[in-house]
Design an enzyme around this catalytic site. Sequence first.
Site, mmCIF file in Angstrom:
data_model
loop_
_atom_site.group_PDB
_atom_site.id
_atom_site.type_symbol
_atom_site.label_atom_id
_atom_site.label_comp_id
_atom_site.label_asym_id
_atom_site.label_seq_id
_atom_site.Cartn_x
_atom_site.Cartn_y
_atom_site.Cartn_z
ATOM 1 N N ARG A 116 1.071 -1.248 0.094
ATOM 2 C CA ARG A 116 -0.241 -0.221 0.121
ATOM 3 C C ARG A 116 1.092 1.140 -0.093
ATOM 4 O O ARG A 116 1.380 1.318 0.814
ATOM 5 C CB ARG A 116 -0.904 0.149 1.034
ATOM 6 C CG ARG A 116 -1.673 1.127 1.531
ATOM 7 C CD ARG A 116 -2.726 1.452 2.375
ATOM 8 N NE ARG A 116 -3.891 0.603 1.912
ATOM 9 C CZ ARG A 116 -5.019 0.492 2.414
ATOM 10 N NH1 ARG A 116 -5.357 1.299 3.464
ATOM 11 N NH2 ARG A 116 -6.104 -0.237 1.936
ATOM 12 N N HIS A 143 -7.525 0.696 -6.582
ATOM 13 C CA HIS A 143 -7.710 -0.116 -5.283
ATOM 14 C C HIS A 143 -8.204 -1.228 -5.839
ATOM 15 O O HIS A 143 -9.342 -1.600 -5.399
ATOM 16 C CB HIS A 143 -8.494 0.602 -4.228
ATOM 17 C CG HIS A 143 -8.413 0.001 -2.895
ATOM 18 N ND1 HIS A 143 -7.531 -1.112 -2.613
ATOM 19 C CD2 HIS A 143 -9.060 0.410 -1.792
ATOM 20 C CE1 HIS A 143 -7.741 -1.431 -1.215
ATOM 21 N NE2 HIS A 143 -8.666 -0.588 -0.829
ATOM 22 N N GLN A 146 -9.613 -3.961 -3.602
ATOM 23 C CA GLN A 146 -11.175 -3.809 -2.972
ATOM 24 C C GLN A 146 -12.175 -4.262 -4.111
ATOM 25 O O GLN A 146 -13.231 -4.692 -3.786
ATOM 26 C CB GLN A 146 -11.141 -2.201 -2.607
ATOM 27 C CG GLN A 146 -12.352 -1.878 -1.974
ATOM 28 C CD GLN A 146 -12.751 -2.572 -0.665
ATOM 29 O OE1 GLN A 146 -12.115 -2.495 0.322
ATOM 30 N NE2 GLN A 146 -13.882 -3.101 -0.705
ATOM 31 N N ASP A 239 -17.337 6.231 -1.705
ATOM 32 C CA ASP A 239 -16.276 6.151 -0.563
ATOM 33 C C ASP A 239 -16.046 7.445 0.120
ATOM 34 O O ASP A 239 -16.835 8.435 -0.565
ATOM 35 C CB ASP A 239 -15.094 5.740 -1.562
ATOM 36 C CG ASP A 239 -13.755 5.547 -0.785
ATOM 37 O OD1 ASP A 239 -13.982 5.387 0.599
ATOM 38 O OD2 ASP A 239 -12.654 5.465 -1.325
ATOM 39 N N CYS A 279 -16.309 0.855 0.861
ATOM 40 C CA CYS A 279 -15.496 0.029 0.992
ATOM 41 C C CYS A 279 -14.868 0.285 2.765
ATOM 42 O O CYS A 279 -14.103 -0.447 2.866
ATOM 43 C CB CYS A 279 -14.095 0.305 0.107
ATOM 44 S SG CYS A 279 -13.515 2.085 0.179
ATOM 45 N N ARG A 307 -12.976 -9.390 1.301
ATOM 46 C CA ARG A 307 -11.445 -9.059 1.166
ATOM 47 C C ARG A 307 -10.488 -10.096 1.359
ATOM 48 O O ARG A 307 -9.518 -10.404 0.695
ATOM 49 C CB ARG A 307 -10.900 -7.601 2.108
ATOM 50 C CG ARG A 307 -11.525 -6.354 1.607
ATOM 51 C CD ARG A 307 -11.102 -5.771 0.335
ATOM 52 N NE ARG A 307 -9.548 -5.442 0.223
ATOM 53 C CZ ARG A 307 -8.918 -4.502 0.566
ATOM 54 N NH1 ARG A 307 -9.634 -3.474 1.327
ATOM 55 N NH2 ARG A 307 -7.633 -4.431 0.763
#
Length: 331
Positions: A116, A143, A146, A239, A279, A307
């Site tokens: 990340r 992402h 996700q 998000d 998410c 996930r």
Amino acid sequence: MTAGPASPIAGAGDGTVRHFTRDDDLSPAEQAAVLSLAAELKADRFARQPLAGPRTVAVLFDKPSLRTRVSFAVGIAELGGFPLVIDMQGTHAGRGEPVTDIARVLAGQVAAIAWRTFGQAAIEEMAAASSVPVINALTDRFHPCQVLADLQTVRAAYGRLAGLVLTFLGDGSSNMAHSYLLGGATAGLQVRICAPEAYWPAADVLAAAAALAERTGGSVAVSADPLDACKGADVLATDVWTSMGQEGQERTRSGAMAGYQVDAAKLALASPACRVLHCLPAHRGEEIAAEVIDGPASLVFEQAENRLHAQKALLCFLLDAAAGERREGRG
Ligand code: CP
């Protein structure tokens, strides 16, 4: 597929290792296979043990995380492996150690690397230098782990993906919007990104998604009209309006996106069976109303659990591919 150039440096990536630095690193058939395996692993969590030994997977963090950290650690353990979770602040990365050196040091000892970080270029540099699979655990641009989990969640709810309408409301230039475009188009979804014009997706991502959608029978569209974008949608997704690294922009962003909250009025415009994704972490009362995220249409906690299953399936896929390369004598 992200592939590094042929390298004269022993131990560096030779361009044959499969990585997952963006959603379209998986072809439509590969994405479907990963999602099927994710569903199998959800039903039988210890069915696959490709990391038995245990082999180690390094999971690196330049940014905060709860879900990604937990799901990778638990998933790697459930695949028979050892999760080596590293906060990069405690390493030499901030003092200028080159990404390529970090990749080569790790690849000499671990089976795969998840990272990340901030820039997409950095993870692509890591992948190009790595002789083991590199997974994007979130960058400013994408992402993809996700969105794999989100696709698993939607597929379980509807029994299919192709042809469903997914509307994303909020910051259309965010990593989630970009990954919905690429991952959704790969799955044959009709992806609608709805955002104030100043927050529309990057043109190159939109073009790549449109090209993918042509092949899969999906579609992509961008608009600034939230009521129109929600009409008939099978999935509403959102998000946070201010992502990690954008601190200090909260007031401007909240002002611009105030009309894009996923609320009961917009849900009422969608399909009667519409399901809602976020998410997490969420800000109730900002990008999503509390009554929606905590209401019957919400799939957010199933999404968070997925996930785990989606990333395990992805690891199985990438490790299988790497083993195939070794058998062929290319790795
Ligand atoms: N959704 C997500 O990536 O959560 P974390 O930031 O907690 O990992």
